[in-house]
Design a protein around this motif. Structure first.
Motif, mmCIF file in Angstrom:
data_model
loop_
_atom_site.group_PDB
_atom_site.id
_atom_site.type_symbol
_atom_site.label_atom_id
_atom_site.label_comp_id
_atom_site.label_asym_id
_atom_site.label_seq_id
_atom_site.Cartn_x
_atom_site.Cartn_y
_atom_site.Cartn_z
ATOM 1 N N LYS A 104 44.509 45.178 23.219
ATOM 2 C CA LYS A 104 44.017 44.610 24.486
ATOM 3 C C LYS A 104 44.840 45.134 25.664
ATOM 4 O O LYS A 104 44.296 45.458 26.722
ATOM 5 N N SER A 117 41.647 50.647 31.760
ATOM 6 C CA SER A 117 40.394 50.262 32.421
ATOM 7 C C SER A 117 40.509 50.387 33.936
ATOM 8 O O SER A 117 41.566 50.206 34.510
ATOM 9 N N LEU A 169 43.578 47.145 29.002
ATOM 10 C CA LEU A 169 43.874 46.747 30.379
ATOM 11 C C LEU A 169 44.536 47.884 31.157
ATOM 12 O O LEU A 169 44.269 48.069 32.346
ATOM 13 N N ASP A 179 44.806 42.697 38.247
ATOM 14 C CA ASP A 179 44.320 41.323 38.410
ATOM 15 C C ASP A 179 44.052 40.638 37.071
ATOM 16 O O ASP A 179 43.595 39.504 37.047
ATOM 17 N N GLU A 180 44.293 41.338 35.975
ATOM 18 C CA GLU A 180 44.012 40.798 34.641
ATOM 19 C C GLU A 180 45.256 40.136 34.052
ATOM 20 O O GLU A 180 46.372 40.650 34.183
ATOM 21 N N MET A 203 47.004 38.491 30.548
ATOM 22 C CA MET A 203 46.981 38.443 29.094
ATOM 23 C C MET A 203 48.118 37.548 28.622
ATOM 24 O O MET A 203 49.260 37.725 29.048
#
Length: 79
Positions: free
Chosen positions: A71, A78, A75, A61-62, A64
Motif C-alpha cells: 500500500k 500514485s 501511495l 494527502d493520503e 495510512m
C-alpha cells in the motif's frame, strides 16, 4: 517523487522501524515525528487518523495507519 512524506512513530515500534527502513531503501525523504516525546504531534496524529497506534504514515494527502509495504508503494507512485 515530490509528495511530502511524514511518519508518526515511536522509537520502540518495530513497524515504524520497518517503514522508515523501507522509505530509506527507496531513497524517499521523510519527516520522522516521534510522538512519544511530542504531545502536540501525538494529538495531531490522532486527529488526522482517528488512531493512537503507530506508525501513521502521511503521503501527500493520503493517510495510512500501520505499515503495509504494498500500500505504501502505491501511495508513493500514485498521482
Amino acid at each position: 517523487m515530490d509528495k511530502q512524506v511524514k511518519i508518526y512513530s515511536t522509537p520502540t515500534c518495530p513497524y515504524c522501524q520497518r517503514a522508515k527502513a523501507y522509505l530509506k531503501e527507496k531513497n524517499v525523504s521523510f519527516e520522522d515525528i516521534d510522538v512519544s516525546v511530542n504531545r502536540e504531534a501525538a494529538d495531531e496524529m490522532v486527529k488526522i487518523s482517528g488512531q493512537m497506534g503507530v506508525p501513521v504514515i502521511v503521503v501527500g494527502d493520503e493517510i495510512m495507519v500501520g505499515f503495509d509495504k504494498n500500500k505504501l508503494e502505491e501511495l508513493l507512485i500514485s498521482s
